[in-house]
Scaffold this active site. Structure first.
Site, PDB file in Angstrom:
ATOM      1  N   GLU A  71       0.815  -1.223   0.000  1.00 46.03           N
ATOM      2  CA  GLU A  71       0.000   0.000   0.000  1.00 46.03           C
ATOM      3  C   GLU A  71       0.846   1.270   0.000  1.00 46.03           C
ATOM      4  O   GLU A  71       0.559   2.208  -0.724  1.00 46.03           O
ATOM      5  CB  GLU A  71      -0.939   0.026   1.219  1.00 46.03           C
ATOM      6  CG  GLU A  71      -1.676   1.358   1.316  1.00 46.03           C
ATOM      7  CD  GLU A  71      -2.787   1.413   2.350  1.00 46.03           C
ATOM      8  OE1 GLU A  71      -2.798   0.589   3.272  1.00 46.03           O
ATOM      9  OE2 GLU A  71      -3.642   2.295   2.218  1.00 46.03           O
ATOM     10  N   ASP A  89      -0.578  -5.113   3.008  1.00 41.73           N
ATOM     11  CA  ASP A  89      -0.976  -3.871   3.689  1.00 41.73           C
ATOM     12  C   ASP A  89      -0.340  -3.906   5.079  1.00 41.73           C
ATOM     13  O   ASP A  89      -0.692  -4.749   5.912  1.00 41.73           O
ATOM     14  CB  ASP A  89      -2.507  -3.786   3.802  1.00 41.73           C
ATOM     15  CG  ASP A  89      -2.954  -2.405   4.259  1.00 41.73           C
ATOM     16  OD1 ASP A  89      -2.105  -1.632   4.739  1.00 41.73           O
ATOM     17  OD2 ASP A  89      -4.151  -2.111   4.134  1.00 41.73           O
ATOM     18  N   ASP A  92      -3.784  -2.513   7.991  1.00 44.01           N
ATOM     19  CA  ASP A  92      -5.128  -2.365   7.432  1.00 44.01           C
ATOM     20  C   ASP A  92      -6.042  -1.972   8.590  1.00 44.01           C
ATOM     21  O   ASP A  92      -6.190  -2.720   9.552  1.00 44.01           O
ATOM     22  CB  ASP A  92      -5.610  -3.669   6.788  1.00 44.01           C
ATOM     23  CG  ASP A  92      -6.964  -3.467   6.134  1.00 44.01           C
ATOM     24  OD1 ASP A  92      -7.126  -2.485   5.390  1.00 44.01           O
ATOM     25  OD2 ASP A  92      -7.868  -4.282   6.387  1.00 44.01           O
ATOM     26  N   THR A  94      -5.905   1.739   9.359  1.00 37.62           N
ATOM     27  CA  THR A  94      -5.051   2.816   9.878  1.00 37.62           C
ATOM     28  C   THR A  94      -5.843   3.796  10.741  1.00 37.62           C
ATOM     29  O   THR A  94      -5.351   4.272  11.768  1.00 37.62           O
ATOM     30  CB  THR A  94      -4.362   3.554   8.707  1.00 37.62           C
ATOM     31  OG1 THR A  94      -3.627   2.585   7.950  1.00 37.62           O
ATOM     32  CG2 THR A  94      -3.395   4.622   9.198  1.00 37.62           C
ATOM     33  N   ASP A 230      -5.806  -4.729   0.511  1.00 32.54           N
ATOM     34  CA  ASP A 230      -6.795  -4.852   1.588  1.00 32.54           C
ATOM     35  C   ASP A 230      -7.460  -6.225   1.558  1.00 32.54           C
ATOM     36  O   ASP A 230      -7.987  -6.673   2.582  1.00 32.54           O
ATOM     37  CB  ASP A 230      -7.896  -3.784   1.436  1.00 32.54           C
ATOM     38  CG  ASP A 230      -7.373  -2.355   1.573  1.00 32.54           C
ATOM     39  OD1 ASP A 230      -6.607  -2.101   2.509  1.00 32.54           O
ATOM     40  OD2 ASP A 230      -7.728  -1.501   0.731  1.00 32.54           O
TER      41      ASP A 230
HETATM   42  C1  IPD Z   1      -8.878   0.741   4.606  1.00 31.08           C
HETATM   43  C2  IPD Z   1      -9.706  -0.243   5.398  1.00 31.08           C
HETATM   44  C3  IPD Z   1     -11.163   0.139   5.359  1.00 31.08           C
HETATM   45  C4  IPD Z   1     -11.684   0.256   3.948  1.00 31.08           C
HETATM   46  C5  IPD Z   1     -10.837   1.213   3.142  1.00 31.08           C
HETATM   47  C6  IPD Z   1      -9.369   0.778   3.193  1.00 31.08           C
HETATM   48  P1  IPD Z   1      -6.307   1.174   5.290  1.00 31.08           P
HETATM   49  O1  IPD Z   1      -7.527   0.336   4.578  1.00 31.08           O
HETATM   50  O2  IPD Z   1      -9.560  -1.539   4.895  1.00 31.08           O
HETATM   51  O3  IPD Z   1     -11.948  -0.826   5.989  1.00 31.08           O
HETATM   52  O4  IPD Z   1     -13.008   0.738   3.984  1.00 31.08           O
HETATM   53  O5  IPD Z   1     -11.308   1.189   1.799  1.00 31.08           O
HETATM   54  O6  IPD Z   1      -8.590   1.682   2.448  1.00 31.08           O
HETATM   55  O7  IPD Z   1      -6.278   2.500   4.627  1.00 31.08           O
HETATM   56  O8  IPD Z   1      -6.654   1.264   6.728  1.00 31.08           O
HETATM   57  O9  IPD Z   1      -5.127   0.340   5.016  1.00 31.08           O
END
Ligand code: IPD
Length: 290
Positions: A71, A89, A92, A94, A230
């Site tokens: 990511e 990731d 996941d 964040t 993800d």
């Molecule tokens: C996010 C989480 C979230 C989802 C977002 C992702 P991140 O990942 O998985 O549940 O709704 O689309 O981007 O940014 O925390 O690695």
């Protein structure tokens, strides 16, 4: 690739996940310590970057011939190829991490031919580890087979389901309207044309949501907008627990890892009918991934 090689990869990913978990739980971030990417709710921290560096270094040392997609180092235009690729990731969830909401994980996937083939997902706050190898099952904490109920109840109707969704970082436009209007429809009474689901949950980690469906404590997870890193690891675990992944937009039974639209349904008789019932409540069509 034979099962011995895949088990060795899984074991390496598990040991990396524990190392990453120690870095994450030692970090104590605050809402003020994060930066943002696309907008003020698309967060990134120094820990995300440091953990990805550690992971990519550890993988390159042992598997120099395999590709890597992460990511924090992804650049627009990078594509997932058929080559064996680690899809990672580092954190996941964040936003949860920044708020000390203990639902975040390291998501370590390995795709071959763009098929999720090994998955390791580790929540270091609850010390919960999910893992799976294509064709060889999925496990909680390495020994407990998934789904947790090995005789899962049939999926008779969406009105019996606990459904997981996410709002995502895009808070306007077509896709946001599709999401929010569908959320309303899912919860509305049957008399008013809705599905009257038991309830919906929005927990903030796609990888853990998929593991929730694999475990069986979520019946369905629907999302558009998240990325290959993800879902790659969780997808392998979901499939190995007997769950299915289809497109978040109605009609496509074979979504791609990098397709950015996903509907996961847990193991149980009537999975396909349940996916079709879900699709009948989707309000419009997502543009993302088109
Ligand atoms: C996010 C989480 C979230 C989802 C977002 C992702 P991140 O990942 O998985 O549940 O709704 O689309 O981007 O940014 O925390 O690695």
């Amino acid at each position: 690739m034979d099962v011995k090689q895949l088990e060795e990869i899984r074991d390496h990913l598990v040991s990396i996940a524990h190392k990453a978990g120690d870095m994450i739980t030692a970090a104590h971030p605050s809402t003020g310590s994060s930066g943002s990417k696309k907008n003020s709710v698309d967060l990134v921290t120094e820990t995300d970057q440091a953990v990805e560096k550690m992971i990519s270094t550890a993988l390159a040392e042992k598997y120099p011939d395999y590709s890597f997609m992460g990511e924090e180092t992804y650049k627009p235009g990078d594509v997932l190829t058929d080559a064996p690729t680690f899809v990672v990731d580092p954190i996941d969830g964040t936003t949860n991490f920044v708020h000390s909401f203990p639902y975040a994980c390291i998501s370590l996937g390995f795709a071959v031919g763009r098929v999720p083939t090994v998955g390791v997902v580790y929540n270091p706050f609850t010390r919960t580890l999910y893992s799976g190898i294509k064709g060889h099952g999925a496990f909680l904490n390495e020994t407990i087979p998934l789904p947790l109920n090995q005789q899962p109840e049939p999926l008779k109707s969406l009105s019996d389901c606990l459904v997981c969704v996410e709002y995502g970082a895009d808070r306007s436009g077509n896709d946001y309207a599709v999401k929010t209007e569908t959320f309303t429809k899912l919860c509305t009474t049957k008399e008013k044309g809705g599905a009257m689901v038991h309830s919906i949950r929005s927990l903030g980690s796609a990888a853990l949501n998929l593991c929730g469906v694999a475990s069986g404590h979520l019946d369905v997870y629907w999302e558009a907008g998240c990325w290959a890193w993800d879902v790659c690891a969780g997808w392998c675990i979901l499939n190995e627990a007997g769950g299915i992944m289809v497109d978040a937009n109605p009609g496509n039974w074979e979504p791609k890892i990098e397709g950015r639209r996903y509907l996961a349904v847990r193991q149980g008789a009537g999975q396909k009918e349940l996916a079709e019932e879900f699709w009948s409540y989707v309000q419009g069509k997502f543009d993302v991934g088109a």
